[in-house]
Design an enzyme around this catalytic site. Structure first.
Site, PDB file in Angstrom:
ATOM      1  N   LEU A 107     -28.430   8.507  79.879  1.00 16.35           N
ATOM      2  CA  LEU A 107     -28.343   8.614  78.425  1.00 16.35           C
ATOM      3  C   LEU A 107     -28.961   7.379  77.794  1.00 16.35           C
ATOM      4  O   LEU A 107     -29.422   6.488  78.494  1.00 16.35           O
ATOM      5  CB  LEU A 107     -26.879   8.800  78.020  1.00 16.35           C
ATOM      6  CG  LEU A 107     -26.284  10.105  78.565  1.00 16.35           C
ATOM      7  CD1 LEU A 107     -24.777  10.125  78.452  1.00 16.35           C
ATOM      8  CD2 LEU A 107     -26.883  11.311  77.846  1.00 16.35           C
ATOM      9  N   LYS A 108     -28.962   7.359  76.446  1.00 18.28           N
ATOM     10  CA  LYS A 108     -29.710   6.276  75.787  1.00 18.28           C
ATOM     11  C   LYS A 108     -28.782   5.309  75.072  1.00 18.28           C
ATOM     12  O   LYS A 108     -28.547   5.409  73.873  1.00 18.28           O
ATOM     13  CB  LYS A 108     -30.733   6.883  74.812  1.00 18.28           C
ATOM     14  CG  LYS A 108     -31.940   7.442  75.546  1.00 18.28           C
ATOM     15  CD  LYS A 108     -32.989   7.985  74.605  1.00 18.28           C
ATOM     16  CE  LYS A 108     -33.881   6.949  74.032  1.00 18.28           C
ATOM     17  NZ  LYS A 108     -34.898   6.452  74.970  1.00 18.28           N
ATOM     18  N   SER A 109     -28.260   4.374  75.858  1.00 13.07           N
ATOM     19  CA  SER A 109     -27.472   3.289  75.310  1.00 13.07           C
ATOM     20  C   SER A 109     -28.413   2.086  75.208  1.00 13.07           C
ATOM     21  O   SER A 109     -29.116   1.760  76.181  1.00 13.07           O
ATOM     22  CB  SER A 109     -26.300   3.025  76.267  1.00 13.07           C
ATOM     23  OG  SER A 109     -25.794   1.736  76.080  1.00 13.07           O
ATOM     24  N   TYR A 116     -31.407  -1.097  78.103  1.00 12.53           N
ATOM     25  CA  TYR A 116     -32.828  -1.430  78.060  1.00 12.53           C
ATOM     26  C   TYR A 116     -33.129  -2.881  78.416  1.00 12.53           C
ATOM     27  O   TYR A 116     -34.295  -3.254  78.526  1.00 12.53           O
ATOM     28  CB  TYR A 116     -33.411  -1.012  76.696  1.00 12.53           C
ATOM     29  CG  TYR A 116     -33.617   0.497  76.694  1.00 12.53           C
ATOM     30  CD1 TYR A 116     -34.862   1.047  76.952  1.00 12.53           C
ATOM     31  CD2 TYR A 116     -32.549   1.351  76.525  1.00 12.53           C
ATOM     32  CE1 TYR A 116     -35.033   2.413  77.020  1.00 12.53           C
ATOM     33  CE2 TYR A 116     -32.702   2.721  76.589  1.00 12.53           C
ATOM     34  CZ  TYR A 116     -33.951   3.252  76.841  1.00 12.53           C
ATOM     35  OH  TYR A 116     -34.116   4.613  76.925  1.00 12.53           O
TER      36      TYR A 116
END
Ligand code: PMP
Length: 312
Positions: free
Chosen positions: A150-152, A156
């Protein structure tokens, strides 16, 4: 160039007014989740098309669920906000947007208050002549450490370290291996290769993001354009060096060719023919030049919430 306004918690504001408190979990720990998506201007339709908006909303909610916070907006509210960003800024060009949900509470365990902003930015295509990549010595973060599928935002930092190292070493971008030593993905893109004519990509269990572009390639473009199914299987490091073609894909990256890995040229060292065909088919699809899959394009200037029923 005209400055684009940011939609923040219900209204469009100038860039310097879109600010977060320094003591918020969002700033201090990177407690946010986000989506990056593109909207494409189609001159013939006089319309801007957001590509696979609904799928981005679904993943956005899954990311919030995983990170245990939520924002008080329905999908219709989110659509209205995206439309306000594009219409309010009178955007009639290709545009990239970040949808970011964040926590302004204080502390590692803060789950509220939350906020949302949508930041439109002009972002051209990445390299069309091909990237020179390296295999990173940084390992892709494990799904057991942080939800990499998912995009937490905090995920990054892993990609940041690998990208900075790659650039310091004279490459354009890194390719991550996962903790099992198999190919995972790029810092912000999914990995594909062509080996002996077959299109191959790592499985979703390889510590990679559940990419929407990956799904588009698997479900539609590779079968339709290349008349084959994508093989989803583990990829070893040495396969990278002897692949016919390699490319990254993603909402931001679109389809970005890779021409060498660790200075091994791939194929003849130029953008491969299958990559070229997929890339041009992808651009036609997202812009609605290719009228198929109208359900994947959401219009903004047309009737509220309408899907573009082109070709119908
Ligand atoms: N992997 C990572 C780490 C990414 O950040 C992205 C961009 N969202 C992708 C893959 C591609 O995902 P998508 O096709 O959904 O944009």
């Amino acid at each position: 160039m005209r400055e684009l306004k940011i939609w923040m918690n219900g209204r469009l504001v100038a860039q310097d007014q879109a600010v977060l408190p320094v003591n918020s979990a969002a700033v201090f720990y990177g407690t946010n989740v986000f989506e990056g998506l593109r909207a494409y201007w189609n001159e013939d339709d006089g319309e801007i098309h957001c590509f696979r908006l609904q799928e981005h909303f679904v993943r956005f909610r899954e990311s919030m669920k995983m990170m245990r916070f939520t924002v008080p907006y329905s999908d219709v509210d989110l659509y209205d906000a995206v439309r306000d960003v594009l219409k309010g800024n009178e955007i009639r060009e290709d545009i990239h947007m970040h949808l970011v949900a964040y926590v302004t509470g204080v502390g590692l365990d803060a789950t509220e208050p939350t906020g949302l902003y949508i930041n439109p930015r002009r972002r051209g295509r990445l390299s069309e002549s091909g990237l020179r990549c390296c295999v990173s010595s940084w390992v892709r973060t494990s799904d057991n450490a942080i939800p990499i599928r998912l995009k937490s935002g905090s995920n990054y930092q892993n990609g940041r370290l690998a990208t900075l190292q790659a650039k310091a070493d004279g490459y354009d971008a890194p390719i991550f291996l996962n903790g099992h030593g198999h190919v995972a993905e790029g810092s912000g893109a999914t990995f594909f290769m062509v080996r002996r004519g077959r299109v191959v990509t790592p499985p979703l269990s390889a510590d990679i993001l559940e990419s929407i572009t990956r799904t588009t390639l698997i479900e539609d473009l590779v079968p339709r354009v290349l008349a084959q199914d994508v093989a989803e299987r583990e990829i070893d490091r040495t396969e990278l060096y002897v692949a016919d073609e390699v490319f990254f894909c993603g909402s931001g990256y679109e389809i970005t060719p890779i021409v060498s890995v660790d200075r091994f040229p791939l194929g003849d060292g130029r953008v491969g023919p299958l990559t070229r065909r997929l890339s041009s088919a992808y651009m036609d699809l997202v812009r609605g030049v290719d009228r198929s899959h109208a359900e994947w394009r959401t219009a903004v200037y047309g009737p509220r919430g309408a899907k573009v029923a082109v070709g119908a």
